[in-house]
Design a protein around this motif. Structure first.
Motif, PDB file in Angstrom:
ATOM      1  N   GLY A  84       0.810  -1.211   0.000  1.00 60.21           N
ATOM      2  CA  GLY A  84       0.000   0.000   0.000  1.00 60.21           C
ATOM      3  C   GLY A  84       0.840   1.257   0.000  1.00 60.21           C
ATOM      4  O   GLY A  84       0.605   2.190  -0.786  1.00 60.21           O
ATOM      5  N   ALA A  85       1.860   1.299   0.860  1.00 59.38           N
ATOM      6  CA  ALA A  85       2.711   2.482   0.951  1.00 59.38           C
ATOM      7  C   ALA A  85       3.506   2.700  -0.332  1.00 59.38           C
ATOM      8  O   ALA A  85       3.689   3.835  -0.784  1.00 59.38           O
ATOM      9  N   ALA A  86       3.986   1.615  -0.945  1.00 64.14           N
ATOM     10  CA  ALA A  86       4.742   1.741  -2.191  1.00 64.14           C
ATOM     11  C   ALA A  86       3.874   2.344  -3.287  1.00 64.14           C
ATOM     12  O   ALA A  86       4.330   3.190  -4.078  1.00 64.14           O
ATOM     13  N   GLN A  87       2.620   1.933  -3.350  1.00 63.10           N
ATOM     14  CA  GLN A  87       1.715   2.473  -4.366  1.00 63.10           C
ATOM     15  C   GLN A  87       1.419   3.947  -4.112  1.00 63.10           C
ATOM     16  O   GLN A  87       1.351   4.752  -5.050  1.00 63.10           O
ATOM     17  N   ILE A  88       1.254   4.314  -2.855  1.00 64.14           N
ATOM     18  CA  ILE A  88       0.948   5.712  -2.510  1.00 64.14           C
ATOM     19  C   ILE A  88       2.126   6.623  -2.820  1.00 64.14           C
ATOM     20  O   ILE A  88       1.955   7.727  -3.359  1.00 64.14           O
ATOM     21  N   LEU A  89       3.329   6.165  -2.511  1.00 62.62           N
ATOM     22  CA  LEU A  89       4.498   7.039  -2.591  1.00 62.62           C
ATOM     23  C   LEU A  89       5.178   7.048  -3.959  1.00 62.62           C
ATOM     24  O   LEU A  89       5.760   8.061  -4.341  1.00 62.62           O
ATOM     25  N   TRP A  90       5.102   5.943  -4.698  1.00 61.81           N
ATOM     26  CA  TRP A  90       5.896   5.881  -5.927  1.00 61.81           C
ATOM     27  C   TRP A  90       5.146   5.444  -7.183  1.00 61.81           C
ATOM     28  O   TRP A  90       5.664   5.635  -8.289  1.00 61.81           O
TER      29      TRP A  90
END
Length: 246
Positions: A84-90
């Protein structure tokens, strides 16, 4: 998009928990029925998700540690948060979709379904504070094993070692050899023309679906590998010995 995320989560856990090489995980899963039925775009998404998390793993874990201590014995919780965080940030995924799919990924596993609210809260915080916090950390150092960075520094010096670490944090480019009009294809594919005439682009999704592939207007070839043909010119009718002499 949930099926692609679930497959990506399984592959990540194979790499991070069972210490299996990524290539082995990808090869093994490629023949599985759940992967075989995915559209080409979703297969590419699986690879992109996994590669982004592994490429940014140190930074992701550092950021998540600012907001929670991961529950013991619940690896799917960390996997969902990493994805989830990877999709949000990059990645170019809407924040609400990244959060929702991560929550659904946890809810689908009865062993950790009770942590769905936690995943939702943490990822919503990532959407609000993640970019700002990201600007305060040294991602190149966090994402590179210390033993490897030390070896690079010893062999190449601090400046070059850091440049290598920074380059490793980005998706690698793809070099293409085009039949003609490299400027046109660079524009179409969102790349640039190298001094050697090759086109270098960051390609997302299946290569076979890109404009020009089916027509044979270009083919994948490293810029260095394309140099001999450009230097030797037309070699039709020449023997191998003649080429070696050239």
């Amino acid at each position: 998009g949930l099926a692609a995320r679930r497959i990506a989560a399984d592959i990540l856990e194979g790499v991070l928990l069972r210490r299996r090489p990524l290539d082995d995980e990808l090869e093994q899963r490629s023949a599985a029925p759940d992967v075989a039925t995915l559209a080409l775009r979703d297969r590419a998404l699986v690879r992109t998700l996994v590669a982004t998390v592994l490429r940014r793993l140190g930074t992701l874990r550092h950021l998540l540690a600012q907001w929670l201590k991961l529950p013991a014995g619940a690896p799917r919780v960390e996997t969902a948060l990493l994805l989830g965080a990877a999709q949000i940030l990059w990645l170019e995924v809407p924040d609400h979709a990244a959060v929702d799919l991560a929550v659904r990924l946890v809810q689908a596993d009865r062993r950790v379904a009770r942590y769905a609210g936690l995943v939702n809260a943490v990822l919503r915080r990532v959407t609000r504070e993640g970019t700002q916090l990201l600007s305060t950390v040294d991602s190149a150092t966090l994402d590179t094993p210390q033993w490897l960075l030390a070896r690079w520094e010893n062999n190449y010096g601090t400046t070059t070692a850091r440049a290598i670490a920074v380059a490793n944090s980005h998706e690698p480019a793809l070099d293409l050899t085009v039949k003609n009009n490299p400027e046109h294809w660079a524009s179409v594919l969102g790349g640039r023309v190298l001094p050697t005439g090759s086109v270098r682009a960051i390609v997302h999704g299946p290569i076979s679906q890109l404009p020009g592939y089916a027509d044979g207007a270009w083919w994948v070839q490293d810029a260095a590998a394309a140099l001999p043909a450009k230097l030797l010119g037309d070699v039709r009718g020449l023997a191998v010995a003649d080429l070696c002499a050239a």
